[in-house]
Scaffold this motif. Structure first.
Motif, PDB file in Angstrom:
ATOM      1  N   UNK A  61       1.184  -0.983   0.385  1.00 29.98           N
ATOM      2  CA  UNK A  61      -0.267   0.016  -0.243  1.00 29.98           C
ATOM      3  C   UNK A  61       0.894   1.563   0.309  1.00 29.98           C
ATOM      4  N   UNK A  62       0.336   2.245  -0.410  1.00 30.82           N
ATOM      5  CA  UNK A  62       0.966   3.646  -0.898  1.00 30.82           C
ATOM      6  C   UNK A  62       1.691   3.902  -1.943  1.00 30.82           C
ATOM      7  N   UNK A  63       1.246   3.189  -3.036  1.00 29.42           N
ATOM      8  CA  UNK A  63       1.966   3.466  -4.133  1.00 29.42           C
ATOM      9  C   UNK A  63       0.874   3.247  -5.593  1.00 29.42           C
ATOM     10  N   UNK A  64      -0.206   4.390  -5.609  1.00 33.29           N
ATOM     11  CA  UNK A  64      -1.144   4.456  -6.285  1.00 33.29           C
ATOM     12  C   UNK A  64      -0.957   4.098  -8.090  1.00 33.29           C
ATOM     13  N   UNK A  65       0.587   4.461  -8.342  1.00 31.53           N
ATOM     14  CA  UNK A  65       0.974   4.783  -9.382  1.00 31.53           C
ATOM     15  C   UNK A  65       1.412   3.551  -9.488  1.00 31.53           C
ATOM     16  N   UNK A  66       1.816   1.975  -8.897  1.00 36.57           N
ATOM     17  CA  UNK A  66       2.145   1.031  -9.790  1.00 36.57           C
ATOM     18  C   UNK A  66       1.619   0.452  -9.739  1.00 36.57           C
ATOM     19  N   UNK A  67       1.746  -1.058 -10.105  1.00 43.00           N
ATOM     20  CA  UNK A  67       1.075  -2.223 -10.273  1.00 43.00           C
ATOM     21  C   UNK A  67       1.890  -3.547 -11.147  1.00 43.00           C
ATOM     22  N   UNK A  68       0.971  -4.377 -11.001  1.00 34.97           N
ATOM     23  CA  UNK A  68       1.690  -5.704 -11.441  1.00 34.97           C
ATOM     24  C   UNK A  68       1.002  -5.775 -12.996  1.00 34.97           C
ATOM     25  N   UNK A  69       1.715  -6.091 -13.868  1.00 33.87           N
ATOM     26  CA  UNK A  69       1.192  -6.423 -15.067  1.00 33.87           C
ATOM     27  C   UNK A  69       1.140  -8.042 -15.414  1.00 33.87           C
ATOM     28  N   UNK A  70       2.046  -8.847 -15.235  1.00 27.22           N
ATOM     29  CA  UNK A  70       1.770  -9.990 -15.384  1.00 27.22           C
ATOM     30  C   UNK A  70       3.241 -10.317 -13.998  1.00 27.22           C
ATOM     31  N   UNK A  71       2.683 -12.126 -13.755  1.00 21.37           N
ATOM     32  CA  UNK A  71       3.557 -12.558 -13.333  1.00 21.37           C
ATOM     33  C   UNK A  71       4.152 -13.905 -13.758  1.00 21.37           C
ATOM     34  N   UNK A  72       5.425 -14.450 -13.980  1.00 19.46           N
ATOM     35  CA  UNK A  72       5.318 -15.865 -14.722  1.00 19.46           C
ATOM     36  C   UNK A  72       6.500 -16.523 -13.809  1.00 19.46           C
ATOM     37  N   UNK A  73       6.571 -17.519 -13.778  1.00 15.61           N
ATOM     38  CA  UNK A  73       7.842 -18.517 -13.619  1.00 15.61           C
ATOM     39  C   UNK A  73       9.121 -18.306 -12.778  1.00 15.61           C
ATOM     40  N   UNK A  74       9.568 -17.585 -12.956  1.00 17.14           N
ATOM     41  CA  UNK A  74      10.935 -16.693 -13.461  1.00 17.14           C
ATOM     42  C   UNK A  74      10.825 -15.153 -13.765  1.00 17.14           C
ATOM     43  N   UNK A  75       9.798 -14.447 -13.832  1.00 18.08           N
ATOM     44  CA  UNK A  75       9.814 -12.985 -13.771  1.00 18.08           C
ATOM     45  C   UNK A  75       8.541 -12.359 -13.103  1.00 18.08           C
ATOM     46  N   UNK A  76       8.925 -10.972 -12.894  1.00 18.92           N
ATOM     47  CA  UNK A  76       7.221 -10.130 -12.851  1.00 18.92           C
ATOM     48  C   UNK A  76       7.673  -8.643 -13.477  1.00 18.92           C
ATOM     49  N   UNK A  77       6.889  -8.377 -14.522  1.00 17.84           N
ATOM     50  CA  UNK A  77       6.530  -7.232 -15.249  1.00 17.84           C
ATOM     51  C   UNK A  77       5.213  -6.244 -14.310  1.00 17.84           C
ATOM     52  N   UNK A  78       6.044  -4.684 -13.883  1.00 16.24           N
ATOM     53  CA  UNK A  78       4.953  -4.247 -13.783  1.00 16.24           C
ATOM     54  C   UNK A  78       5.369  -2.841 -14.655  1.00 16.24           C
ATOM     55  N   UNK A  79       4.460  -1.786 -14.102  1.00 15.44           N
ATOM     56  CA  UNK A  79       4.019  -0.943 -14.728  1.00 15.44           C
ATOM     57  C   UNK A  79       3.528   0.467 -13.448  1.00 15.44           C
ATOM     58  N   UNK A  80       3.793   1.767 -14.241  1.00 13.73           N
ATOM     59  CA  UNK A  80       3.244   2.876 -13.940  1.00 13.73           C
ATOM     60  C   UNK A  80       2.695   3.653 -14.351  1.00 13.73           C
TER      61      UNK A  80
END
Length: 208
Positions: A61-80
């Motif tokens: 909590x505390x970062x409304x400008x940040x979100x997770x886009x995808x998550x797979x077995x070896x990585x996480x993608x995020x966006x602002x």
């Protein structure tokens, strides 16, 4: 009198001292107040030793400008979110993506996202995305990272890039060392680090 019995369930978790590593451990973005962030996306790798592989990712909590886009077995993608970011006042904002895994001795691990909102300026300046890099030495080879360069206007902007380190050692390089960019056609440079001859510790460098 009569007697009875009660059963208490007992669970035991046996691990193989599994551990996880986030690579890189964090990143930075910057934008002028009310301006454009360019390409507000990023990703990081999640690797395991000792057998574990499943994990969950969540934005604290505390970062409304940040979100997770995808998550797979070896990585996480995020966006602002560029709309939310454009409404922020000048200052430095911190977001955290927390990675949690069962049976891992060093869970949870946090990936830090730093967003800097600078006062609006009129000169054409390069906006590096991300504006900071973190490398974690988890093996013999450390993957290179790419910095995209945007201009704060449609005017083409020629630039030169050079790498320096706080300790004076040549473990940091950037290629190519020059290029041209505009807001509609970003350029990019590749940043590479080498651990050859370095003892364990934290090393700081700069790409100008």
């Amino acid at each position: 009198t009569s007697s009875g019995s009660a059963t208490v369930p007992v669970a035991r978790l046996v691990t193989n001292n599994a551990s996880m590593t986030l690579s890189p451990g964090g990143t930075q973005f910057s934008m002028p107040s009310g301006g454009s962030l360019g390409n507000p996306t990023g990703s990081f790798a999640v690797t395991f030793t000792g057998g574990a592989s499943a994990f969950t990712a969540s934005v604290l909590p505390g970062a409304a400008w940040l979100s997770i886009q995808t998550q797979n077995a070896g990585s996480v993608a995020f966006s602002i979110d560029p709309v939310v970011a454009a409404g922020l006042t000048p200052g430095t904002y911190y977001g955290t993506i927390r990675i949690t895994a069962m049976g891992v001795v060093n869970t949870p691990q946090d990936f830090q996202v730093i967003l800097t909102i600078a006062p609006a300026t009129s000169p054409t300046v390069p906006d590096p995305i991300p504006s900071g890099l973190a490398f974690v030495a988890g093996g013999a080879t450390i993957p290179s990272q790419t910095v995209q360069l945007f201009a704060s206007s449609t005017t083409a902007l020629a630039y030169q890039a050079s790498a320096t380190t706080s300790d004076g050692q040549a473990w940091l390089t950037v290629t190519p060392s020059s290029g041209t960019t505009s807001s509609g056609s970003p350029a990019s440079s590749t940043v590479t680090v080498s651990t050859t001859g370095l003892a364990a510790g934290v090393y700081r460098g700069f790409v100008t």
